[in-house]
Scaffold this motif. Structure first.
Motif, PDB file in Angstrom:
ATOM      1  N   ILE A 177     -42.558 -36.962  57.139  1.00 29.14           N
ATOM      2  CA  ILE A 177     -43.628 -37.627  57.866  1.00 29.14           C
ATOM      3  C   ILE A 177     -42.959 -38.500  58.906  1.00 29.14           C
ATOM      4  CG2 ILE A 177     -45.556 -39.228  57.690  1.00 29.14           C
ATOM      5  CD1 ILE A 177     -45.622 -38.361  54.683  1.00 29.14           C
ATOM      6  N   ARG A 178     -43.274 -38.225  60.167  1.00 34.06           N
ATOM      7  CA  ARG A 178     -42.542 -38.947  61.193  1.00 34.06           C
ATOM      8  C   ARG A 178     -42.927 -40.405  61.247  1.00 34.06           C
ATOM      9  NH1 ARG A 178     -42.415 -36.437  66.103  1.00 34.06           N
ATOM     10  NH2 ARG A 178     -44.639 -36.271  65.793  1.00 34.06           N
ATOM     11  N   ARG A 179     -41.931 -41.236  61.424  1.00 34.96           N
ATOM     12  CA  ARG A 179     -42.173 -42.676  61.430  1.00 34.96           C
ATOM     13  C   ARG A 179     -42.626 -43.140  62.795  1.00 34.96           C
ATOM     14  NH1 ARG A 179     -38.437 -45.728  57.578  1.00 34.96           N
ATOM     15  NH2 ARG A 179     -38.132 -44.151  56.007  1.00 34.96           N
ATOM     16  N   PHE A 228     -44.316 -42.391  49.900  1.00 35.54           N
ATOM     17  CA  PHE A 228     -43.559 -41.302  50.518  1.00 35.54           C
ATOM     18  C   PHE A 228     -42.590 -40.789  49.476  1.00 35.54           C
ATOM     19  CE2 PHE A 228     -44.547 -44.342  53.861  1.00 35.54           C
ATOM     20  CZ  PHE A 228     -45.221 -43.526  54.740  1.00 35.54           C
ATOM     21  N   VAL A 271     -40.975 -43.374  47.243  1.00 34.52           N
ATOM     22  CA  VAL A 271     -41.093 -44.745  47.755  1.00 34.52           C
ATOM     23  C   VAL A 271     -42.547 -45.167  47.832  1.00 34.52           C
ATOM     24  CG1 VAL A 271     -40.540 -46.269  49.668  1.00 34.52           C
ATOM     25  CG2 VAL A 271     -39.060 -44.315  49.168  1.00 34.52           C
ATOM     26  N   ALA A 277     -44.956 -47.323  49.456  1.00 32.21           N
ATOM     27  CA  ALA A 277     -45.011 -48.197  50.624  1.00 32.21           C
ATOM     28  C   ALA A 277     -46.137 -49.209  50.476  1.00 32.21           C
ATOM     29  CB  ALA A 277     -45.190 -47.374  51.889  1.00 32.21           C
ATOM     30  N   PRO A 335     -41.887 -59.648  54.567  1.00 29.13           N
ATOM     31  CA  PRO A 335     -40.475 -59.358  54.850  1.00 29.13           C
ATOM     32  C   PRO A 335     -40.296 -57.912  55.335  1.00 29.13           C
ATOM     33  CG  PRO A 335     -40.769 -60.209  52.613  1.00 29.13           C
ATOM     34  CD  PRO A 335     -42.117 -59.937  53.150  1.00 29.13           C
ATOM     35  N   ASN A 336     -39.107 -57.579  55.776  1.00 31.51           N
ATOM     36  CA  ASN A 336     -38.831 -56.215  56.229  1.00 31.51           C
ATOM     37  C   ASN A 336     -39.096 -55.209  55.123  1.00 31.51           C
ATOM     38  OD1 ASN A 336     -36.513 -57.891  57.959  1.00 31.51           O
ATOM     39  ND2 ASN A 336     -37.603 -56.287  59.035  1.00 31.51           N
ATOM     40  N   ALA A 372     -41.910 -54.391  53.916  1.00 35.08           N
ATOM     41  CA  ALA A 372     -43.001 -54.778  53.030  1.00 35.08           C
ATOM     42  C   ALA A 372     -44.164 -53.792  53.082  1.00 35.08           C
ATOM     43  CB  ALA A 372     -43.495 -56.174  53.394  1.00 35.08           C
ATOM     44  N   LYS A 374     -45.954 -53.336  56.255  1.00 37.06           N
ATOM     45  CA  LYS A 374     -46.884 -53.784  57.291  1.00 37.06           C
ATOM     46  C   LYS A 374     -47.228 -52.655  58.262  1.00 37.06           C
ATOM     47  CE  LYS A 374     -43.941 -56.925  58.669  1.00 37.06           C
ATOM     48  NZ  LYS A 374     -42.789 -56.631  57.806  1.00 37.06           N
ATOM     49  N   SER A 375     -46.175 -52.040  58.777  1.00 37.77           N
ATOM     50  CA  SER A 375     -46.436 -50.958  59.731  1.00 37.77           C
ATOM     51  C   SER A 375     -47.203 -49.828  59.064  1.00 37.77           C
ATOM     52  CB  SER A 375     -45.129 -50.407  60.292  1.00 37.77           C
ATOM     53  OG  SER A 375     -44.431 -51.416  60.971  1.00 37.77           O
ATOM     54  N   GLN A 433     -44.292 -50.619  66.879  1.00 37.48           N
ATOM     55  CA  GLN A 433     -43.140 -51.497  66.678  1.00 37.48           C
ATOM     56  C   GLN A 433     -41.977 -51.076  67.576  1.00 37.48           C
ATOM     57  OE1 GLN A 433     -42.156 -51.790  62.579  1.00 37.48           O
ATOM     58  NE2 GLN A 433     -40.416 -53.124  62.906  1.00 37.48           N
ATOM     59  N   GLU A 481     -45.818 -55.985  65.865  1.00 36.77           N
ATOM     60  CA  GLU A 481     -44.741 -56.840  66.379  1.00 36.77           C
ATOM     61  C   GLU A 481     -44.680 -56.844  67.903  1.00 36.77           C
ATOM     62  OE1 GLU A 481     -41.128 -56.636  64.241  1.00 36.77           O
ATOM     63  OE2 GLU A 481     -42.085 -56.136  62.344  1.00 36.77           O
ATOM     64  N   HIS A 493     -43.370 -61.422  63.016  1.00 37.84           N
ATOM     65  CA  HIS A 493     -42.405 -62.102  62.157  1.00 37.84           C
ATOM     66  C   HIS A 493     -42.296 -63.589  62.492  1.00 37.84           C
ATOM     67  CE1 HIS A 493     -40.751 -59.098  59.538  1.00 37.84           C
ATOM     68  NE2 HIS A 493     -40.654 -58.238  60.534  1.00 37.84           N
TER      69      HIS A 493
END
Ligand SMILES: Nc1ncnc2c1ncn2[C@@H]1O[C@H](COP(=O)(O)OP(=O)(O)OP(=O)(O)O)[C@@H](O)[C@H]1O
Ligand SMILES: [Mg+2]
Lengths: 352, 297, 263
Positions: free
Chosen positions: B294-296, C22, C25, C27, C46-47, C49, C51-52, C94, C186, C219
């Protein structure tokens, strides 16, 4: 000094978004057209028409088609010649089977058939991208040529698929002399080039470039990837199809499916690469370059008394080396060089 | 049934060869992200050079190593002249550059050695294996079998090279991330020269095996076109994908030609593998062994 | 737009129990929150986390495995990008996602594509509706260019612009769609103080002048506390806080996540 836009102010958005916003460019283009339509027919020899000018225009059109797909929409294709073949053989069949159909209509229908095939073979682009797509466009190339050799109906049962294009007749006028063929091709190519220029500066062109540059962002903005890619395939194939038909009717006369082989696809790809990806002008410059280069090389080889086989191998090497050279030195091709030259001229003689 | 097995076996055997050629692509793609269109031209070039040397009176045992030296030189030159200046360009540019390279190599090969068909004799006869024919009644070409064996050994060796050795690890590091690999001190240029050399070796073997059937001629470059569907199917980055893909393509291509071909007029070998691979991709876009990405953003 | 109206808008987007992973993972795990009309809603954490990923779920780039999204009076398990765009959700990314090969003007014009109706034939002959549309939308785009003060770079290819200006062009492209809701990932990252101030001003002005609802990842705590109405805090894909800036500042879970004492 003469090429300066100072003092030319745009007072409307309309004026600002013209194809040639600078007056000197407009004059230049008008001059070019005058040369193409008036001077060339007066001075060119039949050899120049049929060995240089007509193929140049036809290849430029095909390159333009490929440029729409690869340069603007970012979908690599190695199957250009297949779409040209579809255009040619479809036109042939339309003329053959529908008595009294105007040739121009047959060309358009041929182009539409190519567009349909383009859509069909463009479908994989929705799921696969990049090299996978490039490799799979080869399927188009092999499949189409195979069909044309294996299905006798498509070539009117001629042996080994060779067809002889019908007479080039339009509006009750037979285009027989090289000069008249040239003028006909010139008109068709110019109209289509203008249409392409219009498309790439409008919404559809932006949708292609958006998908090319950053497809996720394009989708988020609301472009539909499917529609965008398929219109690129369709319109590109239409251009290639018309070019293929002209290739048969105005240039070769007698063609076999093998004339539209992988080599031709590559030749057109090179035109786009050397001319400049994503540039209408580049398609013309690239076509001119690729047409003229072999002529120069064979003159050169002749001068040294080299046999033909050596000359053709040398040609391949020079081709290859030039491609690499261009990619390293100017990946945006001749069109960019032209633009840089123009910008220099704009500031000349005060370079800062 | 017997006939079916015969065709299947023949297909699988040629599939091993496809796998070998496909591996040439995979190696280069993994290490440098380049889709090396020139692989087919390299096959042609290697075979032609080798035949050329032997036509000058050398034995094959001398001509082959000598050709290998030429291939090393070609690899080094390619790295130096083509790849290095293009190192930070996007992949399409690199791909196009290898198309240029293709033309250059093909022209060069024929310029030096001539464009005629050169016969090549490896000393392996192309006759059905008597032993097999007696026991099972299935005719399998002895040549095909030996060729497949050689390819299989090579494929296995490459797989080991890639997964077990130090250079293989460096290779994979480069494949994962050029910049990071460089940062930990893996010399990119050296790696590239190595993979292109290995690809040159693969090309030489494939060229000799193929060339000994119909003679060494320009048509050898089409070997590359046989390997592309394998790549579509197995993925450009997967070693097992290339092997399994090669077998699938080899077998199905021959079966299709024999059973489907007559219905539609034959000659479908040219496009059938592509359509097969494409059909598969439409169902499973990540290929045989690829993971779904899945592309970021 | 009266400020008072802005603060008390209705809930227009509601996310309930969203989970996204994913492979192995995770997310996002079971996240619920809502966004009110006209507010500025910040997402912090934090990084890594999530958010995106959260923004990607809202406008359909990622499909959550679980949960529901209510937007435009409609409840669905996932959004798709095209619907999101049609409903008036626009965003920035981002890592700048401009169309590198196009000029600033063309990039911004793409933002208006959903409002363009001319067929490709009309565009090919550049006559009638196609030409009218180009001019009309060009006029609107010029207003946005003025609003964001990027007149001087209109014709420049975006690839040649410095980072800060690229971010601004990306905002312009999003604004060109005249969105109801704007997702900003961001928008001020990597900017110097002056650029940050400019960007803050643009975000606030957008919110004030057009009444656009804004969901913002940032941030820089100072910025977040200054401009947002409500804040969601994510950590390791879980929601650990939700409330006004003051509440967040006083939330012990948030403080420890930021000071790194949790793990
Ligand atoms: N497309 C993807 N494929 C695989 N994993 C992903 C993908 N996108 C996000 N992730 C993973 O999901 C988790 C959350 O990522 P996300 O980008 O949402 O974090 P973030 O809060 O935006 O972090 P940052 O502050 O660094 O931007 C991370 O562990 C990330 O590796
Ligand atoms: Mg993020």
């Amino acid at each position: 000094m003469f090429y300066r836009e100072a003092g030319q102010f745009k007072t409307s958005y309309d004026a600002d978004s013209q194809i040639f916003p600078i007056r000197q460019d407009r004059i230049g283009v008008a001059l070019m057209l005058a040369v193409a339509f008036v001077v060339v027919p007066l001075v060119a020899t039949p050899y120049v028409f049929s060995a240089i000018l007509i193929p140049f225009l036809i290849f430029a059109l095909a390159a333009l088609g490929l440029n729409i797909l690869t340069g603007y929409a970012g979908q690599i294709s190695l199957g250009t010649a297949a779409f040209m073949a579809v255009g040619a053989f479809a036109s042939y069949n339309f003329v053959l089977r529908i008595p009294g159909i105007p040739l121009l209509v047959a060309f358009v229908l041929g182009g539409l058939c190519a567009a349909a095939v383009g859509i069909l073979f463009g479908l994989p682009s929705l799921r696969i991208r990049g090299f996978y797509l490039a490799a799979s466009t080869l399927a188009t190339q092999f499949f189409v040529v195979w069909c044309l050799t294996k299905i006798p109906w498509l070539t009117n049962n001629s042996s080994s698929g060779v067809i002889t294009a019908q007479k080039l007749e339009m509006f009750g006028y037979a285009f027989e002399s090289p000069a008249s063929k040239y003028l006909l091709v010139l008109c068709i190519v110019l109209v289509l080039a203008l249409a392409a220029k219009n498309m790439v500066r409008c919404s559809i062109g932006r949708s292609w470039m958006a998908i090319r540059d950053m497809d996720v962002a394009a989708e988020v903005i609301g472009f539909r990837p499917m529609r965008t890619k398929l219109t690129a395939f369709a319109i590109s194939s239409f251009y290639c199809g018309v070019a293929g038909a002209l290739y048969a009717y105005a240039y070769l006369g007698t063609v076999e499916p093998e004339a539209y082989n992988l080599d031709l696809s590559f030749r057109i790809l090179f035109m786009v690469m050397i001319g400049g990806m994503g540039s209408i002008l580049g398609s013309f410059l690239g076509a001119a370059f690729i047409i003229l280069l072999p002529i120069f090389l064979s003159q050169f080889a002749h001068g040294f008394g080299l046999p033909n086989s050596i000359a053709s191998n040398l040609e391949a090497m020079v081709f290859g080396a030039l491609i690499i050279f261009f990619l390293i030195v100017e990946p945006h091709g001749l069109a960019r060089l032209w633009q840089i030259g123009k910008e220099k001229l704009r500031l000349w003689p005060f370079p800062h | 049934m017997q006939f079916f097995l015969e065709v299947l076996l023949g297909g699988l055997l040629s599939g091993v060869m496809y796998a070998l050629v496909a591996l040439g692509y995979v190696l280069i793609f993994k290490a440098s992200g380049v889709f090396n269109y020139a692989q087919g031209a390299m096959v042609f070039f290697a075979a032609l050079t080798c035949v050329g040397f032997s036509e000058m009176g050398m034995s094959l045992w001398l001509a082959a190593p000598l050709t290998m030296l030429v291939m090393v030189a070609l690899a080094l030159a390619t790295e130096r002249i083509v790849l290095r200046p293009l190192v930070n360009q996007n992949e399409i540019t690199l791909f196009m550059a290898t198309i240029g390279l293709t033309f250059f190599i093909e022209g060069l090969a024929q310029l030096v050695w001539g464009s005629q068909v050169h016969p090549l004799e490896l000393g392996i006869e192309d006759v059905p294996l008597q032993w097999m024919l007696d026991r099972t009644g299935i005719a399998v070409s002895q040549f095909d079998l030996i060729a497949a064996l050689i390819c299989a050994i090579l494929v296995a060796a490459l797989a080991v090279l890639f997964s077990k050795t130090k250079i293989g690890r460096a290779l994979r590091a480069v494949a994962d991330d050029h910049q990071a690999a460089q940062a930990v001190g893996i010399p990119l240029q050296y790696i590239w020269a190595v993979v292109w050399t290995v690809a040159g070796f693969v090309a030489l073997v494939a060229g000799l095996l193929w060339g000994s059937r119909n003679g060494v001629q320009f048509a050898l470059t089409f070997v590359a076109l046989k390997a592309l569907p394998v790549l579509i199917l197995g993925g450009f980055t997967s070693v097992p994908g290339a092997i399994v893909g090669g077998l699938i393509i080899g077998a199905s291509e021959k079966l299709a030609e024999v059973y489907l071909g007559p219905m539609v007029g034959g000659g479908i070998e040219g496009w059938f593998p592509y359509v097969l691979a494409l059909g598969f991709l439409l169902v499973r876009p990540e290929g045989l062994f690829g993971e779904k990405i899945i592309r970021r953003v | 737009m009266a400020i008072a109206a802005r603060k008390s808008g209705d809930v227009i987007l509601e996310l309930s129990n969203i989970s996204l992973s994913f492979g192995g993972v995770k997310a996002l795990t079971d996240i619920s929150f809502d966004v009110r009309e006209h507010e500025i809603r910040a997402i912090i954490g934090p990084n890594g986390a999530g958010k995106s990923s959260m923004l990607n779920v809202i406008n359909g780039v990622y499909r959550p495995q679980q949960g529901a999204i209510r937007f435009h009076g409609e409840v669905r398990t996932d959004m798709n990008t095209h619907d999101a765009a049609r409903y008036g959700i626009a965003r920035t990314f981002q890592n700048i996602a401009l169309f590198k090969g196009m000029s600033v003007l063309d990039n911004i014009m793409t933002g208006r594509n959903l409002m363009m109706k001319a067929t490709f034939i009309e565009q090919a002959i550049y006559f009638g509706r196609a030409r009218r549309e180009e001019m009309e939308h060009r006029r609107r785009v010029e207003q946005i260019i003025d609003f964001l003060e990027i007149q001087h770079i209109r014709k420049t290819p975006v690839g040649r612009l410095p980072y800060g200006l690229q971010k601004r062009v990306e905002l312009a492209r999003a604004l060109a769609a005249e969105p109801k809701m704007l997702l900003l990932d961001e928008p001020m990252a990597g900017m110097n103080v002056e650029e940050k101030q400019d960007m803050c001003r643009f975000v606030l002005d957008t919110n004030d002048q057009f009444g656009t609802t804004i969901v913002l990842i940032e941030h820089d705590m100072g910025v977040v506390m200054d401009i947002s109405d409500r804040v969601v805090v994510l950590d390791y894909g879980k929601k650990i806080g939700d409330g006004t800036p003051e509440e967040i500042r006083a939330n012990p879970a948030v403080i420890s996540a930021y000071l790194g004492t949790v793990h």
